[in-house]
Design a protein around this motif. Structure first.
Motif, PDB file in Angstrom:
ATOM      1  N   ILE A 150       0.908  -1.166  -0.011  1.00 30.11           N
ATOM      2  CA  ILE A 150      -0.168  -0.135  -0.027  1.00 30.11           C
ATOM      3  C   ILE A 150       1.060   1.289   0.085  1.00 30.11           C
ATOM      4  O   ILE A 150       0.572   2.138  -0.788  1.00 30.11           O
ATOM      5  N   LYS A 151       2.005   1.261   0.760  1.00 29.64           N
ATOM      6  CA  LYS A 151       2.987   2.438   0.827  1.00 29.64           C
ATOM      7  C   LYS A 151       3.470   2.693  -0.546  1.00 29.64           C
ATOM      8  O   LYS A 151       3.470   3.777  -1.066  1.00 29.64           O
TER       9      LYS A 151
ATOM     10  N   THR B 183       3.895   5.956  -5.326  1.00 31.87           N
ATOM     11  CA  THR B 183       3.719   5.735  -6.874  1.00 31.87           C
ATOM     12  C   THR B 183       2.850   6.784  -7.360  1.00 31.87           C
ATOM     13  O   THR B 183       3.146   7.590  -8.473  1.00 31.87           O
ATOM     14  N   ILE B 184       1.752   6.916  -6.940  1.00 30.91           N
ATOM     15  CA  ILE B 184       0.595   7.852  -7.208  1.00 30.91           C
ATOM     16  C   ILE B 184       0.923   9.251  -7.000  1.00 30.91           C
ATOM     17  O   ILE B 184       1.050   9.902  -7.897  1.00 30.91           O
TER      18      ILE B 184
ATOM     19  N   THR C 152      13.983  -5.401  -3.237  1.00 31.12           N
ATOM     20  CA  THR C 152      13.478  -6.004  -4.251  1.00 31.12           C
ATOM     21  C   THR C 152      12.231  -5.873  -4.588  1.00 31.12           C
ATOM     22  O   THR C 152      11.834  -5.892  -5.826  1.00 31.12           O
ATOM     23  N   PHE C 153      11.269  -6.012  -3.706  1.00 34.12           N
ATOM     24  CA  PHE C 153       9.841  -5.799  -4.155  1.00 34.12           C
ATOM     25  C   PHE C 153       9.564  -4.606  -4.686  1.00 34.12           C
ATOM     26  O   PHE C 153       8.912  -4.345  -5.772  1.00 34.12           O
ATOM     27  N   VAL C 154       9.946  -3.411  -4.210  1.00 38.62           N
ATOM     28  CA  VAL C 154       9.666  -2.052  -4.704  1.00 38.62           C
ATOM     29  C   VAL C 154      10.350  -1.725  -5.884  1.00 38.62           C
ATOM     30  O   VAL C 154       9.571  -1.318  -6.928  1.00 38.62           O
TER      31      VAL C 154
ATOM     32  N   LEU D 101      12.641   6.079   0.588  1.00 42.80           N
ATOM     33  CA  LEU D 101      11.750   6.644   1.248  1.00 42.80           C
ATOM     34  C   LEU D 101      11.036   5.544   2.257  1.00 42.80           C
ATOM     35  O   LEU D 101      10.912   5.598   3.337  1.00 42.80           O
ATOM     36  N   LEU D 102      10.685   4.390   1.479  1.00 42.67           N
ATOM     37  CA  LEU D 102      10.181   3.440   2.121  1.00 42.67           C
ATOM     38  C   LEU D 102      10.919   2.680   3.259  1.00 42.67           C
ATOM     39  O   LEU D 102      10.477   2.266   4.284  1.00 42.67           O
TER      40      LEU D 102
END
Ligand code: ASP
Length: 434
Positions: A79-80, A85-86, A306-308, A411-412
């Motif tokens: 969700i973050k 992204t948006i 990796t995910f982001v 940032l995450l």
């Protein structure tokens, strides 16, 4: 010599040789050099990387999910990521559109040049239009994100099915979290192997990067019609200006405000990524380098990065979103189509979505632009007007696309309170002071 310096050298040498050949050598000779030396060198490099992208994306993403450990943290990170992204894409599109409104690059183009460019690029423009006509309605597009056959999605991953392949990998990763340890362990060990082997091979291929990059850039500059650039210089300036503002002002502000980090630390650490993106014009091809730099230089936690970064290499393309918005409004100005407020909002929303849906390959955004053009009543064939400068703009926007992924990942990591990047940053600050 560090790798990014060697790549930069390849880029500069290839670029200068290309410009010099374009100016002083007979066109036939330049074509021969491109055909037998520069083009193959560039393509060998690109293909070697592309060859490794599918195994890497699948293994890295499944492992990324499995390593997150629990479905709850996946949900939170997901969700973050979506939120950032948006926000980043919206800023990007609004920035681009504001610049087009202000500078009005489409109003200066005379109709003779317009007609000439359209005739010159009629073939490729027509191809894009045919593709756009075949494209499905929105519900089908959403449904097609869930692949019926993951193997088919994998074979078409670089032709637009990457998101579907990612959905499968994410789903598989969630499954892996849910089964018992005895079953999970061997699968994870195998996928970890695939991921590490792919990364190792990419490392090997990157040794060849300076030559590949020189070839890619020579092919571009050696052929480049400077005359076209002159005709639509204002449009090119708006795109590049917008990308630069987003890259160095918007991202720097986000990094400072939300991350408490120095933009100089960030950008000096990601040089290699920016150079690779610039020369390959492909976020997907840059992904392995992005992953490596995130871990090695920025010290972002692997499971999060990796995910982001993997999802972001296809789904977070701020440069593409900005480019789409600017190009659509520019072409509307050229064709004298007055867009209503509603249509302009459509352009903004569709450009943000296009940033998500565009394949991370060279020229990935062209078919989507044609779809939006047709939606707002601008002739799709008009895309021919900008095709002559597309490669140059593609290189620039891809650079922003991947930097944006790294900004979000940084940032995450900060908001997930990862310790390593902070320690690396503190060490850097101390070095600066000393
Ligand atoms: N080449 C871009 C990328 O790979 C996509 C595009 O805008 O064409 O990120």
């Amino acid at each position: 010599m560090p790798r990014h310096t060697r790549i930069l050298l390849g880029l500069v040498i290839g670029g200068l040789l290309g410009i010099a050949s374009n100016l002083w050598l007979p066109a036939d000779l330049v074509s021969t050099v491109i055909k037998y030396a520069a083009y193959p060198a560039g393509q060998i490099f690109l293909r070697l990387i592309f060859m490794l992208v599918v195994p890497l994306v699948v293994s890295a993403l499944i492992m990324g999910i499995a390593e997150l450990g629990e479905v709850k943290s996946l949900g939170r990170v997901g969700i973050k990521t979506l939120f950032y992204t948006i926000i980043a894409s919206s800023i990007s599109v609004v920035l681009g559109i504001t610049l087009v409104h202000w500078i009005q690059p489409g109003h200066g183009l005379d109709s003779a040049t317009q007609a000439r460019l359209m005739t010159e690029f009629q073939g490729p423009a027509q191809q894009a239009v045919t593709f756009a006509q075949k494209s499905k309605d929105p519900i089908d597009i959403i449904l097609s994100l869930i692949p019926k056959n993951p193997i088919a999605a994998a074979t078409q991953a670089l032709e637009g099915e990457m998101l579907a392949l990612m959905v499968f990998s994410l789903f598989f990763g969630v499954g892996l979290m849910l089964v018992e340890e005895r079953v999970r362990e061997p699968v994870c060990r195998f996928l970890e192997g695939v991921r590490d082997v792919s990364m190792r091979l990419i490392d090997l291929v990157m040794d060849f990067a300076p030559f590949g990059v020189a070839g890619l850039v020579y092919t571009m500059t050696g052929r480049f019609g400077h005359e076209i650039l002159g005709h639509i210089a204002l449009y090119v300036a708006v795109v590049i200006g917008g990308l630069l503002i987003q890259q160095f002002i918007v991202y720097s502000t986000l990094l400072r405000l939300l991350g408490g980090l120095s933009p100089r630390w960030f950008f000096s650490n990601i040089k290699e990524v920016m150079l690779t993106a610039f020369s390959t014009a492909s976020s997907n091809a840059t992904l392995p380098v992005t992953l490596e730099v995130a871990e090695r230089n920025l010290k972002l936690p692997r499971k999060l990065a990796t995910f982001v970064l993997t999802v972001g290499s296809t789904a977070n393309q701020n440069g593409t979103a900005l480019f789409e918005g600017v190009t659509i409004l520019f072409l509307a100005q050229v064709f004298g189509v007055d867009l209503t407020l509603g249509q302009q909002i459509t352009v903004v929303l569709m450009s943000i979505l296009a940033g998500v849906g565009t394949a991370g390959v060279p020229g990935g955004s062209i078919p989507l632009i044609v779809i939006v053009l047709q939606t707002v009543g601008v002739p799709g064939e008009g895309i021919g007007i900008i095709l002559g400068v597309d490669r140059l703009l593609d290189m620039c926007r891809t650079c922003l696309n991947v930097s944006g992924d790294l900004v979000i990942a940084t940032l995450l990591s900060k908001s997930e309170k990862a310790a390593l990047p902070q320690q690396a940053y503190a060490r850097w600050l101390k070095r600066q002071e000393a």
